[in-house]
Design a protein around this motif. Structure first.
Motif, PDB file in Angstrom:
ATOM      1  N   TYR A   1      32.543  43.347  34.239  1.00  0.00           N
ATOM      2  CA  TYR A   1      32.932  42.820  35.548  1.00  0.00           C
ATOM      3  C   TYR A   1      34.149  41.921  35.362  1.00  0.00           C
ATOM      4  O   TYR A   1      34.330  41.304  34.304  1.00  0.00           O
ATOM      5  N   THR A   2      34.946  41.857  36.408  1.00  0.00           N
ATOM      6  CA  THR A   2      36.101  40.969  36.325  1.00  0.00           C
ATOM      7  C   THR A   2      36.629  40.662  37.714  1.00  0.00           C
ATOM      8  O   THR A   2      36.472  41.445  38.655  1.00  0.00           O
ATOM      9  N   ALA A   3      37.231  39.501  37.826  1.00  0.00           N
ATOM     10  CA  ALA A   3      37.954  39.052  39.011  1.00  0.00           C
ATOM     11  C   ALA A   3      39.112  38.215  38.481  1.00  0.00           C
ATOM     12  O   ALA A   3      39.198  37.963  37.268  1.00  0.00           O
ATOM     13  N   PRO A   4      40.026  37.800  39.329  1.00  0.00           N
ATOM     14  CA  PRO A   4      41.219  37.103  38.825  1.00  0.00           C
ATOM     15  C   PRO A   4      40.935  35.943  37.888  1.00  0.00           C
ATOM     16  O   PRO A   4      41.727  35.674  36.977  1.00  0.00           O
ATOM     17  N   ARG A   5      39.788  35.245  38.057  1.00  0.00           N
ATOM     18  CA  ARG A   5      39.524  34.058  37.245  1.00  0.00           C
ATOM     19  C   ARG A   5      38.343  34.238  36.301  1.00  0.00           C
ATOM     20  O   ARG A   5      37.812  33.250  35.805  1.00  0.00           O
ATOM     21  N   ARG A   6      37.987  35.469  35.989  1.00  0.00           N
ATOM     22  CA  ARG A   6      36.809  35.628  35.126  1.00  0.00           C
ATOM     23  C   ARG A   6      36.777  37.003  34.467  1.00  0.00           C
ATOM     24  O   ARG A   6      37.260  37.991  35.018  1.00  0.00           O
TER      25      ARG A   6
END
Length: 694
Positions: A47-52
């Motif tokens: 999983y990923t998002a801009p801050r993780r």
């Protein structure tokens, strides 16, 4: 017992174009680390998002598997001398934790001799003690070209790190990674939920971030949401959103809570080439453009915000204010550029270096004019149009439009050529000569564009090889690999039956002899390089290497003809008779290679004694009458298929006939027969190379 494992590394905003690759690499690294430790698990999800960056491992074992292994040491005769343990025995004892005095009890026979021996139990390590090292190794292995430090810290990463979440089951993994102590908290959206959120287990992670944190951590889910929202927004204005995968991935990597909004720009900008408007919207603002059902650009754009605004009209207005001056710049450049013709701009090309030893871009266009005219003669295209297009094809490089929007080269040239009143064929060639730009890209449609695309690539290939700067390893500053594949595709897929050697000679002869240090060998060197790319292209298509090598053995240089032969041999290789006939050709090749004198050119039918050789002679004669006319029409697939019927006659011949008999006349006659057999196949390829090497 097994538990779910969750790790999340919180950072400053990660590079959007690399985010998906970092996510996948992080998960792969953790998976490899678990496998290396022999830890069982059921699945690994990234999983990923801009801050993780985050990974969940389901059903991870609580400890490494226990197993007993047998450890053999040196032979007893080496381990002891005069009853005293030697250094070899001491090393074995030290390595396996055995007291020297107990070594006498550690002896077993391996079936040949007595040796020092012991059993060791490995595994049983607590998984939580290993996870810190596995995560650290996975992060160290991420594809990050340049790492950074921040503040006074010594740790390095692609962006500053702020928090570390590591849970095994519902327990925090006690470890430190990148200078951060692990905990059980994550953080929500920077604006909607700028606070810590406690995570109690991996199963809570996604729902907690979504429901409380305003973060969609699943990249694929966020991507699908954006696609659906953008599509719906376009339909709302009776348009169709153009959603390219690269832009969709980048936008997905920029937002945690996507909200698509539609903006509008002034219709006067539609007079500017649509490609320039799209380039500005896509490259600078990450907007999706909207077209009508005929693919014509509409005065709308769709932006994806990272917040759910209480006043979305203000967000839209802000984006419209940002895009307006960019589109105004494009309109200004377009109108200004049209005041100067492409012909008038040519003089400026004298000041742009193509390559220090090969002159300017102006010099290149002069060579292209001559080369394109020659290729046009060979293909039936217009010589005059090809030369005209060649002289103008680089003039748009010195326009304001291309200076501001680099991806407009060629496209701008098309519009400016139209404005100058150039023939449509010349205008099309302005952008078509850059095709294909990448693997799978479309080819030029016009004859002039095709000719110029060939000329441009051949000139570059010969020039760079001529000054001794071929590609090496990953270094290919002039994109010669791509140029080679472009030449192959143009000749093969456009059905241009041209001799590549002749084309390369034409390209070489347009250079001054003093410019190319290897004037004599450059054609051979370049031809060899291009044909090697041809071989690699077939391998990418799943064609076995030996198929191409069997055709390459003929030393041919017409790519279309080579392709016809490769396809024919590939089809032949799948026939049930293929391997037997290939083996027979291999046998004949080996026999003929050992001869010290020439074989008679024809077979004397009166010297045929055995029924098997008479039958083979008759079969070869029939095959010659059948396949030679097919070969003349380049119908190689049909020709080789017709030769498949020779198998039984060939097998019987080798079973019943002694080729290398003592009677020289009979021997020479049989060798002549085999030479005719081999020649039938060699007309297409050396199929003896289809036999696997032993």
């Amino acid at each position: 017992m097994a538990q779910d494992f969750l790790v999340e590394l919180g950072t400053e905003e990660l590079p959007p174009k690399a985010l998906r690759r970092l996510m996948e690499a992080f998960a792969n690294g953790i998976e490899q680390g678990l496998d290396k430790q022999g830890l069982p698990y059921s699945s690994v999800c990234a999983y990923t998002a801009p801050r993780r960056l985050a990974v969940i491992v389901s059903d991870l074992a609580e400890e490494t598997p226990s197993k007993t292994i047998s450890v053999w040491g040196p032979p007893v005769r080496v381990a002891f001398k005069d009853g005293v343990a030697t250094k070899a025995a001491e090393a074995f004892a030290r390595k396996n934790g055995i007291a020297i005095g107990d070594l006498r009890d550690c002896v077993a026979n391996d079936g040949k001799q007595d040796k020092l021996f012991c059993r060791q139990t490995t595994g049983g390590e607590d998984t939580t003690t290993l996870l810190g090292g596995i995560v650290t190794a996975a992060l160290d292995g991420l594809p990050i070209p340049k790492r950074m430090r921040w503040g006074a810290r010594r740790e390095e990463f692609v962006r500053p790190v702020h928090w570390l979440l590591m849970l095994f089951g519902n327990q925090v993994v006690d470890t430190e990674v990148l200078g951060l102590r692990s905990g059980n908290s994550t953080r929500g959206h920077r604006f909607h939920c700028n606070r810590e959120l406690a995570v109690h287990s991996a199963s809570d992670y996604l729902s907690l971030l979504k429901d409380d944190g305003y973060v969609i951590a699943d990249f694929a889910q966020r991507r699908d949401m954006i696609r659906a929202q953008v599509t719906a927004e376009a339909e709302r204005v009776n348009g169709v959103a153009v959603i390219e995968d690269d832009l969709l991935d980048e936008v997905t990597a920029l937002v945690e809570w996507p909200v698509a909004l539609t903006g509008r720009f002034e219709e006067r900008f539609l007079k500017v080439p649509a490609e320039a408007l799209v380039s500005s919207m896509k490259e600078h603002q990450k907007y999706f453009h909207v077209v009508d059902e005929d693919g014509i650009l509409l005065p709308f754009f769709i932006t994806v915000a990272n917040i759910e605004s209480r006043d979305p009209a203000q967000v839209i207005h802000g984006n419209e204010r940002v895009i307006r001056p960019r589109l105004a710049d494009a309109a200004f450049f377009f109108e200004t550029d049209k005041k100067t013709s492409l012909e008038a701009r040519r003089e400026k090309l004298r000041h742009i270096v193509f390559q220090q030893k090969l002159g300017s871009i102006y010099d290149k266009t002069e060579r292209l004019a001559s080369l394109a005219a020659g290729i046009a003669d060979a293909t039936g295209a217009s010589r005059d149009l090809a030369a005209r297009a060649a002289r103008l094809c680089k003039s748009d490089l010195v326009t304001d439009m291309v200076f501001e929007f680099a991806d407009m080269q060629g496209i701008a040239g098309y519009h400016y050529a139209e404005n100058d009143g150039e023939p449509l064929e010349v205008a099309k060639a302005m952008y078509e000569h850059y095709m294909p730009k990448f693997a799978g890209d479309q080819l030029p449609q016009s004859p002039t564009g095709t000719v110029l695309a060939l000329a441009d690539r051949l000139d570059t290939l010969v020039g760079i090889f001529g000054i001794g700067q071929p590609p090496s390893g990953s270094r290919d500053p002039f994109a010669l690999r791509r140029a080679s594949l472009g030449v192959i595709r143009l000749l093969v897929e456009k059905k241009l039956d041209l001799d590549l050697r002749t084309l390369l000679e034409l390209a070489r002869d347009n250079y001054p002899r003093t410019a190319l240090g290897s004037f004599q060998s450059v054609v051979d060197d370049t031809l060899h390089y291009i044909l090697e790319r041809f071989r690699a292209r077939y391998e990418d298509q799943g064609v076995p290497a030996e198929i191409f090598m069997s055709v390459a053995a003929r030393n041919l240089s017409r790519p279309l003809d080579i392709d016809n032969r490769v396809q024919a041999v590939h089809a032949f290789s799948r026939l049930p008779e293929a391997q037997a006939l290939a083996a027979a050709n291999k046998r004949v090749s080996n026999i003929l290679a050992k001869l010290e004198r020439d074989v008679p050119a024809s077979v004397d039918e009166s010297l045929l004694q055995e029924e098997a050789e008479k039958a083979l002679f008759a079969a070869i004669s029939d095959a010659q009458r059948q396949v030679v006319p097919l070969y003349r029409q380049s119908l190689y697939t049909e020709g080789l298929a017709g030769l498949a019927g020779l198998r039984d006659s060939v097998d019987t011949f080798f079973d019943d006939v002694m080729v290398m008999t003592d009677n020289q006349k009979l021997r020479d006659n049989r060798l002549a027969l085999l030479t005719q057999l081999r020649a039938l196949f060699l007309e297409v390829a050396d199929i003896s190379l289809l036999v696997p090497a032993k």
